[in-house]
Structure formats: C-alpha cells, structure tokens
Design an enzyme around this catalytic site. Structure first.
Site, PDB file in Angstrom:
ATOM      1  N   CYS A   1       0.831  -1.190   0.000  1.00  0.00           N
ATOM      2  CA  CYS A   1       0.000   0.000   0.000  1.00  0.00           C
ATOM      3  C   CYS A   1       0.873   1.249   0.000  1.00  0.00           C
ATOM      4  O   CYS A   1       1.366   1.685   1.047  1.00  0.00           O
ATOM      5  CB  CYS A   1      -0.933  -0.010   1.208  1.00  0.00           C
ATOM      6  SG  CYS A   1      -1.924   1.484   1.335  1.00  0.00           S
TER       7      CYS A   1
ATOM      8  N   CYS B   1      -0.349   4.108   2.124  1.00  0.00           N
ATOM      9  CA  CYS B   1      -0.140   3.957   3.572  1.00  0.00           C
ATOM     10  C   CYS B   1       1.336   4.120   3.942  1.00  0.00           C
ATOM     11  O   CYS B   1       1.655   4.759   4.940  1.00  0.00           O
ATOM     12  CB  CYS B   1      -0.548   2.571   4.068  1.00  0.00           C
ATOM     13  SG  CYS B   1      -1.960   1.820   3.283  1.00  0.00           S
ATOM     14  N   ASP B   2       2.219   3.519   3.178  1.00  0.00           N
ATOM     15  CA  ASP B   2       3.600   3.361   3.645  1.00  0.00           C
ATOM     16  C   ASP B   2       4.651   4.090   2.819  1.00  0.00           C
ATOM     17  O   ASP B   2       5.819   4.134   3.219  1.00  0.00           O
ATOM     18  CB  ASP B   2       3.964   1.859   3.669  1.00  0.00           C
ATOM     19  CG  ASP B   2       3.095   1.084   4.645  1.00  0.00           C
ATOM     20  OD1 ASP B   2       2.643   1.692   5.632  1.00  0.00           O
ATOM     21  OD2 ASP B   2       2.855  -0.108   4.419  1.00  0.00           O
TER      22      ASP B   2
END
Ligand code: NDP
Length: 307
Positions: free
Chosen positions: A133, A136-137
């Site tokens: 992701c 997200c990261d």
C-alpha cells in the site's frame, strides 16, 4: 436459529461505520467480524490521511476506536467467519461456523486483500520494507530506492504515487509488456524517476531485523540473477475482493467486486455492500467508512419499509 434485524459481515472501517450508523438508528446489529478481524488497517502502521487525527493514528487503534463507538450504541460482535449465506430465501440465511442466523437485512463489508507474492522472503520482510500500500507506507521511504512488483494498473498507480517520496522507483514486471491501461503506461514512461525492469521476477530479499537492503531479481528469459540496492518493495500484483462466499448469489463484476447501485444496494433487495469489497478504485479507509454510512442508511430505509 437466531433471528436478527441486521447482520454486518466484516469489521474493517466499512463494517464498523455501518454498525455505528445502524445502531444509532435503533437496531441491535450483529457484526460477524471475520478472523482475523479489523481488515487491512490492522496491518497498517500509521494512518495520516484519516480526517480528525492531526497527528495520525495507528491502524489497529483506529479500528479499536470505531469498535468501541459501535459497541456504545448497542452493536454486538461475533469473532467468527461467515461460512455460508443464502440470499435466495427471506429472511436471509447466514451461517457463522457453528451458529445459524436469519437476518432481515445484510451489509457485506468483507473487504479486499492486496495480493502478496507467495515467497518466504516476502513473508519475512512484510512490514519491514515489504508493503502493498503505497498510500499507507510510501512516506516511510523518502529518498529511497523502491521496487514495485507487477505490471497492471495497481502497480502503475503505486509506482507513480511513490515517486513523490522515492529517489528512484523500479517496476519489476514478469513480461515485456505492461497490462496497465495506455494512459497509465504513458505516465510511467514519461516519469524520469521510474524505470521498468522487464521480463523479471523477484527472486530473493536480503536485509536484517531493521529492514531490507537488497533485492535479487531474476530475468525469466536469460535466468540471470542481479542483486540491487533496495529500501522498499511494493506488491502491485492485484487485489482480491473477499466475495467467494457470494458468488452466484449477488451480482459481481468480472474481477469479483460486488456491483452496487444507488448508495450501496446490491442486486438483491435487502443486501447492501460497503468498502473495498465493492470498490476496485479508491481502496481508502475513509472511502470505505463513507460507503458503510450509505449502506446503513439504505438498510434502515429498507427495514422501515418492511415493517
Ligand atoms: P491486474 O490483474 O490487472 O494486474 C496484476 C499484475 O501483476 C499483472 O501485470 C500481472 O502480470 C502481475 N502479476 C500477477 N501475479 C503475479 C505474480 N505471481 N508474479 C509476478 N507478477 C504477477 O491487477 P490490478 O490490481 O493492477 O488491476 C485490477 C483491476 O482493477 C484492473 O481491471 C484494473 O484496470 C483496475 N484498476 C484500475 C485502476 C484505475 O483505473 N485507476 C487502479 C487499479 C486497478 P501479467 O501482466 O503478466 O499477468
């Protein structure tokens, strides 16, 4: 068999938001959480784009908060998997392992899972340099060298997003042609931070407890192995919606996602869908929560009309 007004299947942000709304509308929803519960946020460290948390919040904490909020209004939780449904009967039939239920309305929020390569080294470095992701990261790989595995639209989107942070992004694709749509391909080709490593697959990952630092790539045509510096590896090999249970019962698109009309109505009256299970495009916690809210409001209207 226990009779319920409404059962929510899934306990990610979509299912929990639906529970908050439907419980506040005066019902006693049952959330069949699924095992493991909480969905993809449970494997997300810091969430910095969910509105209302100026300093960010950890994924599991956000889920815990939502769960408490749903419980406060009377939601019950069942830590089991739904193992069978029958939407051809009414009230609908739902089996959760050894327990059987009748429900007047159902909200499906079973989510989708990013696919990871099936390899021991990927498993070993999950959460320590291997992610699926970028939203997200990606932030954690500022100025790093990042590899994205896959050649479809997900890989293309991940790669493009990662150029915001990375020094260099390499797409590792097993063929000599991308599957991603033309428009996305052009965006990839014209981005100076993106290079494509064709005809290649991830062979191994090297690193330590603190993270990865090398990737080994195998050229599938020549068999040649190349070791390269790496800070992060992102899986872009597709997502799978968790809809196996519903095949043949409600309408799914060619990739298995639930087709919805209006806010969250499926092809079966009284069955609603929320979150990633019906969303191949956005896959964000806030978008899932939004459709959870819509599903609850539509379910409430449906139940009121039934009375
Ligand atoms: P796709 O199935 O389209 O692509 C998956 C990619 O990963 C393919 O290139 C495939 O290679 C590769 N791959 C799959 N398994 C492996 C493996 N074991 N090892 C190495 N490579 C592998 O999935 P996407 O998630 O990219 O897209 C799914 C759907 O969602 C598509 O319809 C897509 O258009 C849509 N989508 C749309 C977006 C948008 O419009 N913005 C964004 C994201 C998705 P190969 O090509 O050789 O099969």
């Amino acid at each position: 068999m226990e009779k319920r007004d409404i059962i929510i299947i899934g306990s990610g942000p979509a299912g929990l938001t639906a529970a908050i709304y439907i419980a506040r509308a005066g019902y006693k929803p049952l959330v069949v959480e699924g095992v493991p519960s909480g969905g993809q946020l449970m494997i997300t460290t810091d969430i910095e784009n969910f509105p209302g948390f100026p300093d960010g919040i950890e994924g599991p904490r956000l889920i815990e908060n939502m769960k408490k909020q749903a419980q406060r209004f009377g939601t019950e939780f069942l830590m089991k998997d739904v193992t069978e449904v029958d939407f051809n009967v009414y009230p609908f039939f739902i089996q959760a392992e050894d327990l059987e239920y009748e429900a007047k309305a159902v909200i499906i929020a079973t989510g989708a899972r990013a696919r990871y390569l099936d390899s021991a080294s990927v498993e070993a470095f999950k959460g320590r340099g291997v992610s699926a992701c970028a939203t997200c990261d990606g932030f954690f790989f500022r100025d790093g060298i990042i590899y994205v595995i896959g050649g479809g639209d997900t890989a293309a989107e991940e790669a493009l997003f990662l150029t915001k942070f990375a020094k260099q992004v390499y797409i590792v694709h097993r063929r000599d042609q991308l599957r991603a749509e033309k428009y996305m391909q052009e965006k990839l080709f014209e981005n100076p931070k993106i290079s494509i490593i064709w005809d290649s697959v991830l062979e191994d990952i090297k690193g330590s407890n603190t993270g990865l630092n090398k990737i080994v790539i195998r050229n599938v045509k020549t068999g040649e192995l190349t070791e390269r510096d790496a800070d992060g590896i992102f899986m872009g090999i597709g997502h799978s919606p968790a809809t196996a249970l519903f095949k043949g019962q409600i309408e799914l698109d060619e990739n298995g996602y639930i087709i919805c009309r209006d806010g969250a109505k499926t092809s079966v009256d009284g069955v609603f869908a929320a979150g990633d299970v019906r969303d191949p495009l956005f896959r964000q916690a806030i978008a899932a929560a939004g459709t959870g809210c819509k599903a609850a409001i539509e379910a409430d209207r449906f139940l009121q009309n039934k009375q």
